[in-house]
Every structure is written in structure tokens, then in C-alpha cells.
Design a protein around this motif. Structure first.
Motif, mmCIF file in Angstrom:
data_model
loop_
_atom_site.group_PDB
_atom_site.id
_atom_site.type_symbol
_atom_site.label_atom_id
_atom_site.label_comp_id
_atom_site.label_asym_id
_atom_site.label_seq_id
_atom_site.Cartn_x
_atom_site.Cartn_y
_atom_site.Cartn_z
ATOM 1 N N ASP A 216 51.166 41.074 43.102
ATOM 2 C CA ASP A 216 52.146 41.536 42.206
ATOM 3 C C ASP A 216 52.156 40.272 40.994
ATOM 4 O OD1 ASP A 216 52.514 43.943 43.162
ATOM 5 O OD2 ASP A 216 53.942 43.060 44.636
ATOM 6 N N THR A 217 51.463 38.891 41.447
ATOM 7 C CA THR A 217 52.029 37.623 40.539
ATOM 8 C C THR A 217 51.281 38.188 39.151
ATOM 9 O OG1 THR A 217 51.813 36.371 42.694
ATOM 10 C CG2 THR A 217 51.393 35.439 40.488
ATOM 11 N N MET A 218 52.316 37.672 38.205
ATOM 12 C CA MET A 218 51.987 37.893 36.770
ATOM 13 C C MET A 218 51.041 36.592 36.590
ATOM 14 S SD MET A 218 54.646 37.072 33.588
ATOM 15 C CE MET A 218 55.592 38.586 33.838
ATOM 16 N N ILE A 219 49.802 37.124 36.053
ATOM 17 C CA ILE A 219 48.964 35.752 35.521
ATOM 18 C C ILE A 219 48.798 35.498 34.102
ATOM 19 C CG2 ILE A 219 46.548 34.981 35.911
ATOM 20 C CD1 ILE A 219 46.327 37.126 38.227
ATOM 21 N N CYS A 220 49.147 34.325 33.949
ATOM 22 C CA CYS A 220 48.972 33.620 32.492
ATOM 23 C C CYS A 220 48.115 32.518 32.385
ATOM 24 C CB CYS A 220 50.304 33.561 31.890
ATOM 25 S SG CYS A 220 51.536 34.724 31.748
ATOM 26 N N GLY A 221 47.379 32.075 31.228
ATOM 27 C CA GLY A 221 46.719 31.044 31.174
ATOM 28 C C GLY A 221 46.653 30.465 29.851
ATOM 29 N N GLY A 247 54.969 34.454 38.803
ATOM 30 C CA GLY A 247 54.006 34.304 37.984
ATOM 31 C C GLY A 247 53.392 33.048 38.015
ATOM 32 N N VAL A 248 51.967 33.002 37.606
ATOM 33 C CA VAL A 248 51.310 31.584 37.656
ATOM 34 C C VAL A 248 50.487 31.512 36.314
ATOM 35 C CG1 VAL A 248 49.076 32.921 39.045
ATOM 36 C CG2 VAL A 248 49.661 30.488 38.951
ATOM 37 N N TYR A 249 50.296 30.358 36.144
ATOM 38 C CA TYR A 249 49.667 29.938 34.870
ATOM 39 C C TYR A 249 48.601 29.095 34.961
ATOM 40 C CZ TYR A 249 49.450 28.127 30.009
ATOM 41 O OH TYR A 249 49.093 27.489 28.397
ATOM 42 N N LEU A 250 47.264 29.391 34.675
ATOM 43 C CA LEU A 250 46.061 28.712 35.032
ATOM 44 C C LEU A 250 45.364 28.035 33.598
ATOM 45 C CD1 LEU A 250 44.292 31.791 36.833
ATOM 46 C CD2 LEU A 250 45.976 29.969 37.855
ATOM 47 N N PRO A 251 44.547 26.878 33.955
ATOM 48 C CA PRO A 251 43.697 26.455 32.965
ATOM 49 C C PRO A 251 42.395 27.280 32.923
ATOM 50 C CG PRO A 251 43.725 24.949 34.751
ATOM 51 C CD PRO A 251 44.662 26.189 35.029
ATOM 52 N N LEU A 252 42.260 27.856 31.950
ATOM 53 C CA LEU A 252 40.883 28.744 31.745
ATOM 54 C C LEU A 252 39.881 28.101 30.694
ATOM 55 C CD1 LEU A 252 42.811 32.301 31.846
ATOM 56 C CD2 LEU A 252 41.852 30.817 33.753
ATOM 57 N N THR A 269 38.096 47.189 28.484
ATOM 58 C CA THR A 269 36.649 46.752 28.909
ATOM 59 C C THR A 269 36.517 45.776 29.977
ATOM 60 O OG1 THR A 269 36.991 44.980 27.268
ATOM 61 C CG2 THR A 269 35.883 47.038 26.510
ATOM 62 N N ARG A 270 37.675 45.205 30.404
ATOM 63 C CA ARG A 270 37.384 44.127 31.623
ATOM 64 C C ARG A 270 36.744 44.668 32.765
ATOM 65 N NH1 ARG A 270 43.783 42.731 32.049
ATOM 66 N NH2 ARG A 270 44.400 44.550 33.266
ATOM 67 N N GLU A 271 36.083 43.567 33.373
ATOM 68 C CA GLU A 271 35.397 44.194 34.531
ATOM 69 C C GLU A 271 36.040 43.725 35.955
ATOM 70 O OE1 GLU A 271 31.457 42.479 34.229
ATOM 71 O OE2 GLU A 271 31.517 42.918 31.807
ATOM 72 N N LEU A 272 37.609 43.083 35.541
ATOM 73 C CA LEU A 272 38.107 42.540 36.956
ATOM 74 C C LEU A 272 39.544 43.188 36.881
ATOM 75 C CD1 LEU A 272 38.040 40.005 38.793
ATOM 76 C CD2 LEU A 272 39.262 38.528 36.987
ATOM 77 N N ASP A 273 39.782 43.519 38.024
ATOM 78 C CA ASP A 273 41.123 43.939 38.316
ATOM 79 C C ASP A 273 42.113 42.741 38.515
ATOM 80 O OD1 ASP A 273 43.282 45.654 38.640
ATOM 81 O OD2 ASP A 273 42.583 46.238 40.747
ATOM 82 N N TRP A 274 42.774 42.364 37.636
ATOM 83 C CA TRP A 274 43.871 41.177 37.823
ATOM 84 C C TRP A 274 44.973 41.453 36.906
ATOM 85 C CZ3 TRP A 274 42.611 35.790 35.664
ATOM 86 C CH2 TRP A 274 41.838 35.972 34.389
ATOM 87 N N ASN A 275 46.093 40.853 37.394
ATOM 88 C CA ASN A 275 47.337 41.305 36.756
ATOM 89 C C ASN A 275 47.665 40.321 35.476
ATOM 90 O OD1 ASN A 275 49.959 42.407 36.217
ATOM 91 N ND2 ASN A 275 50.908 41.397 38.011
ATOM 92 N N LEU A 276 46.887 40.391 34.367
ATOM 93 C CA LEU A 276 46.756 39.230 33.580
ATOM 94 C C LEU A 276 47.842 39.837 32.579
ATOM 95 C CD1 LEU A 276 45.614 36.776 32.568
ATOM 96 C CD2 LEU A 276 44.213 38.369 30.976
ATOM 97 N N ARG A 277 48.722 38.825 32.042
ATOM 98 C CA ARG A 277 49.867 39.129 31.134
ATOM 99 C C ARG A 277 49.500 38.661 30.070
ATOM 100 N NH1 ARG A 277 53.227 42.356 28.678
ATOM 101 N NH2 ARG A 277 55.390 41.431 28.183
ATOM 102 N N GLY A 278 49.415 37.104 29.893
ATOM 103 C CA GLY A 278 49.224 36.845 28.583
ATOM 104 C C GLY A 278 48.445 35.367 28.533
ATOM 105 N N LEU A 279 47.942 34.923 27.220
ATOM 106 C CA LEU A 279 47.342 33.844 27.075
ATOM 107 C C LEU A 279 47.940 32.719 26.194
ATOM 108 C CD1 LEU A 279 43.857 35.469 27.335
ATOM 109 C CD2 LEU A 279 44.882 33.928 29.194
ATOM 110 N N THR A 308 49.143 32.654 21.078
ATOM 111 C CA THR A 308 49.470 33.440 21.927
ATOM 112 C C THR A 308 49.118 34.922 22.071
ATOM 113 O OG1 THR A 308 51.639 32.178 21.620
ATOM 114 C CG2 THR A 308 51.618 34.014 23.347
ATOM 115 N N ILE A 309 48.550 35.342 23.332
ATOM 116 C CA ILE A 309 48.224 36.612 23.349
ATOM 117 C C ILE A 309 49.059 37.290 24.447
ATOM 118 C CG2 ILE A 309 46.224 38.045 24.078
ATOM 119 C CD1 ILE A 309 44.364 36.043 23.021
ATOM 120 N N VAL A 310 49.483 38.511 24.283
ATOM 121 C CA VAL A 310 50.150 39.243 25.098
ATOM 122 C C VAL A 310 49.400 40.492 25.441
ATOM 123 C CG1 VAL A 310 52.487 40.517 25.581
ATOM 124 C CG2 VAL A 310 52.407 38.522 24.161
ATOM 125 N N VAL A 311 49.375 40.935 26.789
ATOM 126 C CA VAL A 311 48.596 42.064 27.073
ATOM 127 C C VAL A 311 49.729 43.136 27.249
ATOM 128 C CG1 VAL A 311 46.994 43.056 28.884
ATOM 129 C CG2 VAL A 311 46.937 40.811 28.435
#
Ligand code: NAP
Length: 493
Positions: A216-221, A247-252, A269-279, A308-311
Motif C-alpha cells: 500500500d506504500t505510496m511511491i514517489c521519486g 509513503g517512500v521517496y526514491l532517487p531514480l 503503458t507501464r510494464e510494472l505494477d507499482w503504487n507510483l503516485r508522483g515524481l 512535478t508529475i502527479v499520477v
């Protein structure tokens, strides 16, 4: 070594002992002393240099080591390379180990091999308790195959450690355990990292809170190149904790932003199932990312940069919080900008945002730059006067802003202007935030000007990003302190 082992035991659940780093003559004594005193579980490696170890080791030496030195009655796990374990001719193929304590490993320091899945299958049929695959990510999209392998191992109920090495693979190190990687690796400190892109064990816990990351963790980066030096993960992760947001914020580290958005971000189009919220977006992608988004706020489009990007549902929305971030600390110092004479030094992205925001607030802006052609490109969207930086005098300006990298990184000792040029200006504002006290600000102090550093802008734009992703506006003091504390501690090599 004993001191390092003790320190590692304080931050890690399992300590890896790289016995290939220890001189042969000491090995047995060291191992006996360690196995006698080590409290928690530990992993022993004895890796040859061609597989990432520290020494040239013949196959006979390695076989002799594992035969003679590994005492299966202790708490140690043995990380043994697949060439010893998977070869039917090898004496290790079906014995003589306690297989419940064996990690069979494969390393590739060049790339993610085409036959990754085949390698996994070859390792997965052994008797080893855990399969480990560590491969080099040359692009962030290489992480997709690592995450998919973890999904497969979970379905097959096979213990797997899957790691993409290198800065582009950092997400696999931080998110791996939440996707059922058997464990992840953190270095003791930056100098002792045993693989590229390794984050310290302390940071995995204290900055990324990896034990709390779940489905459930919201992922940002932060996307950009480079990003590993950034203090943004420290600020945003501190805000997630303080606001009680999962939530967690990563360097990408992203080179090819188009491929990244298509394959890992866009919900269609993404090939990865992850709870990405924003960048957060930084150089060099702030402009090029615009055309990859479904909607861009008018201000960001006008400035020509998205940070800033919001999904949002199934769309990607773009914003520019730099504009507000730049102005907010300035307003706090000087009040209304209406009619103020402001000099902006530089002609890149930050200068564009500064000119746009200052003009919107009715300031009288003059641009100073070294290259007239670039100055013209900034002037395309405004009627701002442009002057050469060389020998500029700022005595008639209320505010002087540095929007060049002078004073940071490779230019750390440089300044866009010296005290004699700045004398008479009221406030000198450096957008550079690392170091906090730049040569430009030192010269300003010498000239008797007030000063403002770039960390306040970084915090102001970050707070708005956080609000866009979570609906909560975190404390500036909290983010400022987290950023300041991090400036002396880089995230990884
Ligand atoms: P950028 O797009 O690369 O532009 C840098 C500008 O600096 C260019 O116009 C370049 O001139 C100029 N420059 C470089 N070396 C110079 C020199 N020796 N003399 C004169 N001008 C020189 O970078 P940016 O994104 O605008 O960022 C600029 C700085 O602002 C960076 O240090 C960045 O970290 C900082 N910043 C801080 C924040 C914050 O939140 N505090 C936010 C954004 C940016 P040419 O055009 O002639 O190459």
C-alpha cells in the motif's frame, strides 16, 4: 574487521563477511573468532575477483575454502557462486552442505543478461535455500525484469534475492524486500559499499524506512541525471514520517525519460505494477518531459519546464513548483516584489523560471549572462533587458539572484560576482544550496548585503510537491532541517 562487524551488527539484521578481503594466513583464525562471538546470523562470502571479489582465487582454493572453513553448525549462511554449485561435475553439486544454509549466487557486473530467467531457473533447481541474482542495471528500465523475477519467485515460493546494481538499480535495493526479496544489501558506510549503487544500511532504515514499505506504500521519486547527490529523499521521507503518510521517496536515475515514462510510469503503458503516485523532475528532463504528459498546468507550460508529475487516475499531470519555491523565500525577506529592481544571473532553466515569476509579480528584471545567444532565448518569452555578466555592477539593484551553478560542484570556489560588484545591493540570493554558504554569499556578506541561500527555495518547492501527492502540507522547518542534515551525507556513491 571485528570493529566493522560490530558496527554492521548495529544496523543490519544479517552481517555479510567478505572473507575474500582477508589475507589467507589470517583466515582460519579470524573465522573462528568471528563464529565464536557473532550474535546474529551472518553470511560468509569467498568470491573470486572475476565475480566481484577482492582477490584472484583459483577454483581449487575456493573448493578447499568451503570444504574446510564453513561450519554448518553455526549461524552462518554460505553465499556460494553458481559455478561451484550448479556444475554436475562439481563436488558441491549435491553435497556436502547443510543446504538450508546455502545461498547460491550469480553476478553480472556488465548488464542484465538476456537469459536472466534461464539463469534463475538453473539456480532455482539446486538444493540451496536461497537464490541470489545480482546484475548491473545500465538503465532504470532494467529494474522491470528484476521486479518481475521477484514476482515469479513469490508465485513459485522460491526464496530469491534479486538486485539491480548501479545507480539506475537503486529502486530494487529499496523496494526489493517489500516485493519479497529475501533480503537487501546496505553498505556500512559510503566507502565500504561492496557493489555500485549500494545505499548505506543506516540510510535504508533511517531515510527510506524499508521495514515499513508494503503493497500500500505510496511511491514517489526524483528523476534526473545525476540524482544520487540529492537531498530531496531526505526531505520527502522525513515529511512522510512526520505526516503519518505510508509513503517512500526514491532517487531514480533516468537517462532516457521517454522510455522510463512509457515503460514504468504511464498507467496505460507501464510494464510494472507499482503504487507510483508522483515524481519530482530535475535536469536534464524538465523541458523534455512536457510532451510525455496528458495535462500540464498553464504556468508550467508558459515557463517551459515541469518539475512535478502527479499520477492522477490514469493520466499524468505536470506542474512547476519551482516558480513558487523561488519567490516565496524572497517575499518573506523583502515583502512585495512590485517595482523592485532584480538582477538575475544565468540563462538556463532556473533563470527562465526566475524571470517569469519575477515579472508576474511586477518586479523590474534585468538578466546578466555570459552568452548572448542564450540570453536571447530567455528573452524570447519576455521583454527583459539582457546585459553581459562580465564586469557587471549591481549597486542599483534591490536583489541579485545567482541562477548559475557557480559556487557548487566543480565550480565550488567560483562566484558570478565579487564584493566590489555587489556593494550597494540590498539582498543577494543564491539558488545554489550545496554548500549552504557559497563563495557568492561570502562575497555578499563582505559587501554588507543581506543573504539568502538556495535551501529555502528547495524546501518551498518540495512542500508543494508533497501537497500535490498527498494533500498535506508538511512543516518547512522539518524539511529544511532534514535537507541541511543531509547535505554532508550523500545517499550513495
Ligand atoms: P542550467 O539550465 O544548466 O543553466 C545554468 C546557467 O548557468 C546557464 O545559463 C549557463 O550559461 C550559466 N553558467 C554556467 N557556468 C557559467 C559561468 N562560468 N559564468 C556564467 N554563467 C555560467 O541550470 P539551472 O537548472 O538553471 O540551474 C542553475 C543553478 O540553480 C544550479 O546550481 C541549480 O542547482 C540551482 N537550482 C536551485 C534550485 C533550488 O531549489 N534551490 C532549483 C533549481 C536550480 P550558458 O547558458 O552560457 O551555458
Amino acid at each position: 574487521m571485528e570493529e566493522a562487524r560490530a558496527r554492521a551488527g548495529e544496523v543490519g539484521d544479517i552481517v555479510e563477511l567478505r572473507l575474500d578481503c582477508v589475507e589467507d594466513s589470517d583466515l582460519l583464525t579470524r573465522l573462528q573468532s568471528i563464529t565464536g562471538t557473532q550474535k546474529g546470523p551472518f553470511i560468509i562470502t569467498f568470491r573470486p575477483s572475476e565475480q566481484g571479489g577482492h582477490r584472484v582465487l583459483s577454483r581449487a582454493q575456493r573448493e578447499a575454502f568451503w570444504r574446510g572453513n564453513w561450519d554448518s553448525s553455526r549461524t552462518a549462511l554460505a553465499d556460494i557462486e553458481s559455478d561451484l554449485v550448479c556444475d554436475p561435475e562439481s563436488p558441491f553439486f549435491d553435497g556436502p552442505f547443510d543446504w538450508s544454509r546455502v545461498i547460491v549466487s550469480h553476478h553480472d557486473f556488465d548488464s542484465v543478461p538476456e537469459n536472466l530467467e534461464e539463469i534463475y531457473e538453473r539456480l532455482a533447481v539446486t538444493l540451496a535455500h536461497v537464490v541470489k541474482i545480482a546484475v548491473q542495471a545500465n538503465d532504470i528500465t532494467d529494474c522491470i525484469r528484476i521486479f518481475k523475477l521477484l514476482d515469479r519467485a513469490r508465485k513459485e515460493q522460491r526464496n530469491l534475492i534479486a538486485i539491480a546494481m548501479g545507480n539506475a538499480g537503486v529502486a530494487t535495493r529499496i523496494l526489493g524486500p517489500s516485493r519479497d526479496s529475501f533480503l537487501t544489501y546496505g553498505s556500512l558506510d559510503d566507502e565500504s559499499a561492496t557493489a555500485p549503487g549500494q545505499v548505506t544500511a543506516r540510510q535504508l532504515r533511517s531515510v527510506y524506512h524499508i521495514d515499513d514499505i508494503n503493497n500500500d506504500t505510496m511511491i514517489c521519486g526524483l528523476i534526473g541525471l545525476p540524482v544520487m547527490h540529492s537531498v530531496s529523499p531526505h526531505m520527502h521521507n522525513a515529511a512522510f514520517s512526520a505526516e503519518g503518510v505510508n509513503g517512500v521517496y526514491l532517487p531514480l536515475e533516468v537517462r532516457d525519460v521517454e522510455a522510463f515514462i512509457k515503460r514504468m510510469v504511464h498507467p496505460h503503458t507501464r510494464e510494472l505494477d507499482w503504487n507510483l503516485r508522483g515524481l519530482s523532475v530535475t535536469a536534464p528532463h524538465k523541458s523534455s518531459v512536457i510532451e510525455l504528459l496528458d495535462w500540464v498546468e498553464p504556468d508550467a507550460r508558459e515557463v517551459g519546464a515541469v518539475n512535478t508529475i502527479v499520477v492522477q487516475d490514469y493520466e499524468l499531470h505536470g506542474y512547476n513548483t519551482d516558480v513558487h519555491g523561488l519567490i516565496e523565500p524572497l517575499r518573506k525577506r523583502v515583502g512585495s516584489l512590485n517595482g523592485l529592481a532584480v538582477a538575475v544571473i544565468g540563462a538556463g532553466g532556473a533563470a527562465r523560471a526566475a524571470v517569469w515569476a519575477l515579472q508576474r509579480d511586477q518586479a523590474r528584471v534585468t538578466l546578466f549572462a555570459r552568452a548572448p545567444t542564450k540570453v536571447r532565448s530567455v528573452a524570447q518569452f519576455s521583454d527583459v533587458p539582457c546585459e553581459p555578466l562580465e564586469a557587471a555592477v549591481f549597486r542599483d539593484f534591490d536583489v541579485v539572484i545567482n541562477a548559475t551553478p557557480l559556487g557548487s560542484g566543480d565550480y565550488i570556489e567560483q562566484t558570478p560576482a565579487v564584493a566590489e560588484q555587489l556593494a550597494g545591493a540590498r539582498l543577494v540570493y543564491d539558488l545554489v544550496y550545496n554548500p549552504t554558504e557559497t563563495e557568492f554569499l561570502k562575497q555578499a556578506t563582505k559587501a554588507g548585503c543581506e543573504t539568502l541561500g538556495g535551501l529555502e527555495m528547495l524546501v518551498a518547492q518540495a512542500r508543494l510537491q508533497f501537497e500535490l501527492w498527498t494533500g498535506k502540507l508538511p512543516s518547512s522547518t522539518l524539511m529544511y532541517d532534514a535537507g541541511l542534515a543531509a547535505l554532508s551525507v550523500p545517499l550513495a556513491r
